[in-house]
Write a protein that holds these residues in place. Structure first.
Motif, PDB file in Angstrom:
ATOM      1  N   ALA A 686       0.826  -1.208   0.000  1.00 53.89           N
ATOM      2  CA  ALA A 686       0.000   0.000   0.000  1.00 53.89           C
ATOM      3  C   ALA A 686       0.864   1.264   0.000  1.00 53.89           C
ATOM      4  N   SER A 687       2.016   1.199   0.668  1.00 53.67           N
ATOM      5  CA  SER A 687       2.887   2.377   0.667  1.00 53.67           C
ATOM      6  C   SER A 687       3.988   2.245  -0.379  1.00 53.67           C
ATOM      7  N   GLU A 688       4.189   1.018  -0.894  1.00 49.40           N
ATOM      8  CA  GLU A 688       5.238   0.726  -1.882  1.00 49.40           C
ATOM      9  C   GLU A 688       6.610   1.154  -1.382  1.00 49.40           C
ATOM     10  N   ARG A 689       6.815   0.980  -0.085  1.00 45.76           N
ATOM     11  CA  ARG A 689       8.069   1.430   0.496  1.00 45.76           C
ATOM     12  C   ARG A 689       8.884   0.232   0.964  1.00 45.76           C
ATOM     13  N   PRO A 690      10.033   0.003   0.343  1.00 44.90           N
ATOM     14  CA  PRO A 690      10.904  -1.065   0.827  1.00 44.90           C
ATOM     15  C   PRO A 690      11.771  -0.549   1.971  1.00 44.90           C
ATOM     16  N   ILE A 691      11.934  -1.378   2.962  1.00 46.95           N
ATOM     17  CA  ILE A 691      12.813  -1.025   4.083  1.00 46.95           C
ATOM     18  C   ILE A 691      13.890  -2.089   4.172  1.00 46.95           C
ATOM     19  N   ASN A 692      15.115  -1.668   4.290  1.00 54.51           N
ATOM     20  CA  ASN A 692      16.247  -2.589   4.504  1.00 54.51           C
ATOM     21  C   ASN A 692      16.224  -3.766   3.516  1.00 54.51           C
ATOM     22  N   SER A 693      16.098  -3.455   2.247  1.00 50.43           N
ATOM     23  CA  SER A 693      15.941  -4.532   1.260  1.00 50.43           C
ATOM     24  C   SER A 693      17.271  -5.175   0.861  1.00 50.43           C
ATOM     25  N   PHE A 694      18.381  -4.572   1.288  1.00 48.81           N
ATOM     26  CA  PHE A 694      19.685  -5.156   0.941  1.00 48.81           C
ATOM     27  C   PHE A 694      20.310  -5.862   2.143  1.00 48.81           C
ATOM     28  N   THR A 695      21.089  -6.862   1.839  1.00 53.26           N
ATOM     29  CA  THR A 695      21.769  -7.602   2.893  1.00 53.26           C
ATOM     30  C   THR A 695      22.699  -6.694   3.686  1.00 53.26           C
ATOM     31  N   SER A 696      22.917  -7.045   4.922  1.00 57.67           N
ATOM     32  CA  SER A 696      23.895  -6.333   5.747  1.00 57.67           C
ATOM     33  C   SER A 696      25.241  -7.035   5.750  1.00 57.67           C
ATOM     34  N   ILE A 697      25.346  -8.132   5.002  1.00 56.62           N
ATOM     35  CA  ILE A 697      26.585  -8.917   5.020  1.00 56.62           C
ATOM     36  C   ILE A 697      27.493  -8.465   3.884  1.00 56.62           C
ATOM     37  N   GLU A 698      28.697  -8.104   4.242  1.00 54.78           N
ATOM     38  CA  GLU A 698      29.667  -7.659   3.238  1.00 54.78           C
ATOM     39  C   GLU A 698      30.521  -8.831   2.767  1.00 54.78           C
ATOM     40  N   ASN A 699      30.851  -9.727   3.706  1.00 55.85           N
ATOM     41  CA  ASN A 699      31.808 -10.766   3.364  1.00 55.85           C
ATOM     42  C   ASN A 699      31.649 -11.967   4.292  1.00 55.85           C
ATOM     43  N   LEU A 700      32.112 -13.104   3.824  1.00 52.31           N
ATOM     44  CA  LEU A 700      32.130 -14.329   4.628  1.00 52.31           C
ATOM     45  C   LEU A 700      33.343 -15.136   4.195  1.00 52.31           C
ATOM     46  N   LYS A 701      34.166 -15.494   5.177  1.00 48.92           N
ATOM     47  CA  LYS A 701      35.387 -16.246   4.853  1.00 48.92           C
ATOM     48  C   LYS A 701      35.524 -17.443   5.762  1.00 48.92           C
ATOM     49  N   ILE A 702      36.008 -18.532   5.196  1.00 51.16           N
ATOM     50  CA  ILE A 702      36.399 -19.656   6.050  1.00 51.16           C
ATOM     51  C   ILE A 702      37.872 -19.423   6.398  1.00 51.16           C
ATOM     52  N   LEU A 703      38.120 -19.151   7.663  1.00 53.74           N
ATOM     53  CA  LEU A 703      39.505 -18.846   8.055  1.00 53.74           C
ATOM     54  C   LEU A 703      40.284 -20.111   8.327  1.00 53.74           C
ATOM     55  N   HIS A 704      39.562 -21.150   8.692  1.00 51.61           N
ATOM     56  CA  HIS A 704      40.232 -22.410   9.007  1.00 51.61           C
ATOM     57  C   HIS A 704      39.251 -23.556   8.795  1.00 51.61           C
ATOM     58  N   GLN A 705      39.729 -24.633   8.149  1.00 44.29           N
ATOM     59  CA  GLN A 705      38.924 -25.846   8.104  1.00 44.29           C
ATOM     60  C   GLN A 705      39.843 -27.053   8.192  1.00 44.29           C
ATOM     61  N   SER A 706      39.445 -27.964   9.051  1.00 44.44           N
ATOM     62  CA  SER A 706      40.219 -29.202   9.216  1.00 44.44           C
ATOM     63  C   SER A 706      39.258 -30.248   9.750  1.00 44.44           C
ATOM     64  N   GLU A 707      39.758 -31.450   9.970  1.00 46.35           N
ATOM     65  CA  GLU A 707      38.873 -32.470  10.551  1.00 46.35           C
ATOM     66  C   GLU A 707      38.394 -32.069  11.941  1.00 46.35           C
ATOM     67  N   ALA A 708      39.218 -31.254  12.607  1.00 48.48           N
ATOM     68  CA  ALA A 708      38.920 -30.932  14.006  1.00 48.48           C
ATOM     69  C   ALA A 708      38.130 -29.643  14.176  1.00 48.48           C
ATOM     70  N   TYR A 709      38.327 -28.691  13.261  1.00 51.45           N
ATOM     71  CA  TYR A 709      37.741 -27.374  13.482  1.00 51.45           C
ATOM     72  C   TYR A 709      37.217 -26.748  12.204  1.00 51.45           C
ATOM     73  N   VAL A 710      36.287 -25.855  12.426  1.00 48.91           N
ATOM     74  CA  VAL A 710      35.959 -24.928  11.344  1.00 48.91           C
ATOM     75  C   VAL A 710      35.787 -23.553  11.980  1.00 48.91           C
ATOM     76  N   LEU A 711      36.323 -22.568  11.277  1.00 42.30           N
ATOM     77  CA  LEU A 711      36.283 -21.198  11.781  1.00 42.30           C
ATOM     78  C   LEU A 711      35.908 -20.284  10.624  1.00 42.30           C
ATOM     79  N   VAL A 712      34.818 -19.546  10.806  1.00 49.26           N
ATOM     80  CA  VAL A 712      34.425 -18.595   9.762  1.00 49.26           C
ATOM     81  C   VAL A 712      34.389 -17.180  10.335  1.00 49.26           C
ATOM     82  N   GLN A 713      34.554 -16.242   9.448  1.00 49.91           N
ATOM     83  CA  GLN A 713      34.482 -14.831   9.838  1.00 49.91           C
ATOM     84  C   GLN A 713      33.583 -14.125   8.835  1.00 49.91           C
ATOM     85  N   PHE A 714      32.655 -13.338   9.349  1.00 53.66           N
ATOM     86  CA  PHE A 714      31.858 -12.533   8.419  1.00 53.66           C
ATOM     87  C   PHE A 714      31.920 -11.069   8.800  1.00 53.66           C
TER      88      PHE A 714
END
Lengths: 759, 759
Positions: A686-714
């Protein structure tokens, strides 16, 4: 246990049979006579009826239901008694007629007790006499589809339904009937009917299966009405009887499995059907169906055989099972459609209307259940319904608090689980339970995501329109096997385009997923589980976290799917998002000419509408649904592809919905698929108003992956960085961990770490 | 008319300018002084404000709106004054900021008047001074997309929006301001602003178009506030000024068309924009948008220049136009999405919130409007809103009665129409209006069908996500031209795979459909219209009847599409049903490999999922949507084909919805497409019980077709036969007709005949 029974000779005239047999089920004991002395005593009781009468007009929900049932039953009475010779399948006239009859008998019984109006008793009596008339003439139902054909319906299951409901109506007029009619009905209709669904069809009655629960309850309930201890014994403890060797599968392909089976009957059903948390291995859709006979027979046993303590059995398991069902619903009260389930089945169903009031009455008058009763808007016409309606009328209702919880699977609670995380309006469900037998789907480590608008990431559910005759008689469709059950139809990893367990139920049923870690209720909530059996030589572990991130409007879902596998393994990770594509950071190549993506394992039903070789560090895609925006952000490895899919190929009868999907494709060995699911913004038409239509995430990285651990940073668009670290092997809360990252070491204690990271 | 104005020298310091110019717009007259004497006087008036104050706390709807606006405006106040240098397009920061500013100024003005709290006045003053500060420094907006670039926004249209709203806030603090500030704002901001959107952009201001309506209202309203008769005159009567010859098209491809144009200004807009029935040729979506400046300026004129009698102009046309809008909505209050329209726009929009209360107040206090106000749940913060809120509080609301009606198009009401038939929950819309200019679709004789669940047969609407930046900045998408406007995207006849008028606006705009017959309110309701211009040498006439058939649960739609054309013409008649295919009496061959159905005219966006050469006398297909069943039954001619289509080919940015369609294909000359649309039955997910899921139609036959008549007969499954006969050439109610049928003659009097036929 030794079984004694006398056969009713089919072909004898009714009158002759009646006079010839004075004994049914062997000797009568004093106890039996005692049991049969008082009526109603099954679901309604004399004191319960008094209580109801005293409160009429004081509890609006009860009054409304009562008025609606009076309308409905009076219309049925006006319509006359129709007991046609059985002929049709579900959806057909005779099937639907007999089904309506048993519902009406049950309701008319309650009305007779509450109003005292004899027209209801007369209606039930005449209806039952009409059934008694045709019963001796009936062979097996002409339709030959079932492993256990009924007489009134095409399968014993429906015959048992009839008896469960009809027993209740019969109980209500039992004392009103003259003795000769009662004897006639007992001997010519009900005892032979009970024998038909038990000793004459042990392959139906003696399983551990929802079908048998209906059978057990049916035989037990009519046994309780007639004071027939033998029937009650069969119902509670099963039959000691051989099943014909040629019946090995039921209609749905489930194993009859009597080999080596030691137990049967109602108590065994409770032992084997539920986990200690009240989870039912077939999932909530079938649990809902199976609950009614469990609960109604339990209620009858609680009334007539209180010494059994049935509601305390296994630490009050039956009441727990009702809570388990309530907890397996989305914001609209609809059950999670895992395994074979028709979407839309909900707490509004008649089974749950009965169950919730019963849980309220017998389970300690929990005021949170009353908010569900309010939503249901009706109550059963018995004591439990009156209690719930009174509770609502007295303003006792409190909002049901859905909490994060893990529901274990398996009779001992040690065969997998489903994890449910709730955070504000978000509901995340991960499945690492048992397969779920014939109705199971090959979806280990799959997940579903909801918010207040409904499905965000969907499970397809079953390929079936239940009872809708247009669609192959309303039964399971061919595409239920070829699509809905297959792994690629779910939000979980497909290896080499094969379904889990090669799509075979037997090996799938032998194992379950392995719960690894569950943390509910905190600012970070986590569910993590392993699956090592679905594919040979491949170990999978999915860890999903729901994190409160102060800069974001809604909780954020972190999804880490770790795999240990030989190099060169091909992975497809589908995501069935609901809604319309908005935009992506990648440029897709769309296909104007579409071909099926494969020949088997569900791929034959998918078209690839577009694809892209992923470039840059992340894949990001935003979609829109029901006035909200959603974004998935995934870490990209070199060579990754993304495919936009559409369901619908090889679907000659248009049985499948044309829903979209997204497949993350990768070839590799040990690897981690890392994604974030963000719910954001809004749009008002009714108002045709989008609010916050874009993601807030800039980046996502896997900093470490192994059988024992996984570590991500966003990283957020506003510059903040967050890290999530998880220990995949060591689930000791006090262990200390160190992993290397490009920016130096990260140390933490315990299974996980989630923190803002400042460079 | 001769225009006089004085230029504000850009580059002069503000203080210097202020002292240098004492005259704006030439000589002041006594009348002008009188006009400017009283404030507020535009939308709010002193007596209106007293009335509002006296009734606060007595009309809950007003109080709720008031409280919500206080919250909103106080939050804006707390957020401070932000007047950034214009830079962004719609959706971008500066655009959205300035938009929020003008809404807030308007609301803060009302709050100042109602509460007397000076903080609102101070906020408006400081905001306006900030605009006055930047105004002289601004050139045209940097974005170059528009045919009439604004200064604050990328197009004059939005600048005009700003002025329409801001004038209202300014009016509310006019008397509160000290004289020097008022003079400063008048001379340094408002007069030059008004000149910018008028004499400096005559290609924007002087058209007959919704853009110009905003421009006229903007200039007129600020003129009324400042007592500037010159501005008021421009606003009412337009400019006598030459437009630069190189500006010929607007952003949407619409013609500026100043050649030979005799009239402009607000009165001319009223004359030319609406039909005598209040229909607006662009359709309800744009009418909704255009209505606000019409009504708010009219309200101001009614207050300040009652001698104009603006609300009585053309027999009260502006109030009629509000009723026309209300009548162009479905059961959810959403506008019919004919022409370029985003679905979901509805009576809930702020424009309609204003309009409906205004129609109530100025249009005779119709209690049926109050039920719409109740649904809207808010009212404007002015006299009309208080009147409506009081009406609701006093229980005066009556349900709005949607009636069948034909809304003529064209300024004189003689250029086509749309026909709307209402019957119980059914709404049928047929379009045979003018093209609708740049926003028109090539859909002559197309139809839409609704029931209480929403769309049954849909119009696609526009290919656009309004204001959603992801989708090409929220503007019209390429696919709006290539798909949404094309004939094959609509429920009307496509000849030789070409769109009507070869898809060209200019010839389409020159003609309209021809209303032939409209009958509303009876047991049989009929809409029939002809179209002879869309294709060369082809005459089309569609006749749709909505008939009460006593054996059916819902009214039945009879659709007879008659064509006179050369032999060998190829016809495609699409039907965009909403929902899931259930079954058909025909066996479709499905395609696993999909290719676009064509290269142009919209066919490039369609995939054929399945097709069949039609056999037997009828084609019948049942689908399911939102718990209901629907069946189309069509008479088959030898050689007919049916194609199941899916939208989505050649859609590189996933801009199109993957909706299904059905195309009836025929090659022939003179012919009739005869179909029935039946709504039936229901399905409840909680009970899983389908009711009446199969069609009640057994057969449908064309008994007679000629240039003069069409006669069809349909048979119900229960054996009854009905005949519908229609006279295509003679619309005289008293003519007598005879046609031959295989069963003998049928005679009737008048345009149509509908009766049960007994063999």
């Amino acid at each position: 246990m030794k079984i004694k029974f006398c056969y009713i000779g089919i072909g004898f005239s009714v009158a002759v049979v009646l006079s010839l047999f004075s004994c049914v089920g062997g000797e009568k004991t004093t106890e039996q006579q005692l049991l049969s002395d008082k009526h109603p005593s099954l679901v309604l009781t004399p004191s319960g009826v008094s209580e109801i009468k005293a409160n009429l007009g004081k509890a609006p929900l009860f009054d409304q239901t009562f008025a609606a049932v009076v309308n409905e039953v009076d219309a049925a009475l006006a319509n006359g008694i129709k007991v046609p010779i059985p002929k049709d399948l579900a959806g057909g006239y005779t099937h639907e007629r007999h089904k309506t009859n048993f519902f009406t008998i049950q309701k008319a019984g309650a009305l007779f007790q509450i109003t005292g109006d004899e027209k209801y008793a007369i209606y039930i009596r005449d209806m039952l006499l009409a059934y008694a008339e045709i019963w001796p003439t009936l062979g097996k139902h002409p339709a030959e589809r079932s492993y256990a054909r009924g007489k009134i319906f095409w399968q014993c299951l429906n015959d048992a339904n009839w008896l469960v409901y009809t027993s209740q109506g019969y109980d209500c007029i039992y004392e009103w009937l003259d003795e000769s009619t009662r004897e006639k009905l007992n001997k010519e209709l009900f005892r032979p009917y009970a024998e038909y669904v038990s000793i004459e069809n042990p392959q139906f009655f003696n399983r551990i299966h929802n079908h048998s629960t209906w059978g057990n309850a049916a035989v037990g309930m009519i046994g309780l009405v007639m004071g027939d201890e033998e029937l009650i014994n069969w119902a509670l403890n099963g039959l000691d009887i051989k099943v014909p060797g040629d019946i090995v599968k039921d209609n749905d392909g489930g194993d009859i499995r009597l080999d080596g089976q030691k137990e049967a009957g109602f108590l065994a059903q409770i032992d084997h059907s539920f986990s200690p948390d009240g989870y039912y291995t077939e999932g909530p859709y079938y649990q809902r169906y199976a609950m009614y006979p469990f609960l109604i027979f339990a209620q009858a046993l609680a009334n007539k055989k209180p010494e059994l303590g049935i509601l305390d059995y296994r630490n009050g398991l039956l009441i727990k099972a009702i809570y388990a069902l309530i907890n397996q619903t989305n914001s609209a009260g609809e059950f999670f459609p895992i395994n074979d389930s028709q979407k839309g089945m909900s707490l509004a169903s008649r089974e749950l209307v009965h169950a919730v009031s019963m849980a309220y009455y017998f389970g300690g008058m929990d005021p949170e259940l009353l908010s569900i009763v309010e939503e249901q808007g009706r109550v059963p016409l018995n004591n439990t319904g009156m209690a719930a309606a009174k509770g609502v009328a007295e303003g006792k209702a409190k909002k049901f608090q859905y909490k994060s919880l893990e529901l274990s699977d398996g009779a001992a609670g040690d065969e997998g689980a489903i994890g449910i995380i709730r955070a504000e309006d978000l509901t995340l469900v991960m499945k690492y339970a048992k397969h779920g037998m014939g109705h199971g789907h090959f979806d280990r480590l799959g997940f579903l995501l909801y918010d207040e608008t409904g499905e965000v990431i969907q499970d397809y559910g079953a390929a079936r329109w239940v009872n809708i005759d247009h669609k192959d008689g309303g039964g399971y469709l061919k595409e239920n096997h070829s699509w809905a059950k297959e792994t690629v139809a779910h939000n979980t990893l497909v290896v080499d385009k094969d379904s889990h367990f090669d799509g075979k139920v037997k090996p799938a049923d032998k194992t379950a997923g392995t719960p690894y870690y569950f943390l509910g209720g905190d600012a970070v909530q986590i569910v993590s589980a392993k699956e090592t059996n679905a594919y040979r030589d491949i170990e999978m572990q999915r860890t999903m976290a729901v994190a409160q991130v102060k800069e974001l409007e809604n909780p954020l879902v972190i999804d880490l799917f770790a795999v240990q596998a030989p190099e060169g393994t091909r992975y497809d990770l589908p995501l069935y998002y609901m809604g319309e594509y908005m935009s992506s950071n990648q440029k897709f190549q769309t296909n104007n000419n579409l071909s099926p993506m494969g020949q088997h394992d569900g791929y034959e039903h998918l078209w690839a509408e577009a694809q892209t070789k992923l470039e840059s560090d992340i894949f990001s895609m935003t979609w829109f649904n029901k006035r909200k925006f959603y974004t998935v952000t995934s870490a990209v490895e070199s060579g990754d592809e993304m495919i936009m899919t559409r369901i619908g190929a090889n679907d000659p009868n248009f049985n499948l919905r044309r829903d979209p999907g997204l497949i993350h494709r990768r070839t590799g060995g040990h690897t981690v698929f890392a994604s974030l699911y963000e719910m954001h913004g809004s749009y008002d038409y009714a108002s045709e108003r989008p609010i916050n239509s874009f993601t807030s995430i800039e980046n996502l990285k896997i900093l470490h992956q192994s059988e024992a651990y996984v570590l991500v940073q966003f990283e957020l668009k506003t510059g903040e960085n967050y890290r999530f670290a998880f220990s995949l092997l060591d689930d000791n809360e006090s262990s200390k961990h160190v992993v290397e990252t490009p920016d130096g070491e990260l140390q933490w204690k315990g299974i996980y770490d989630f923190n803002e990271y400042n460079k």
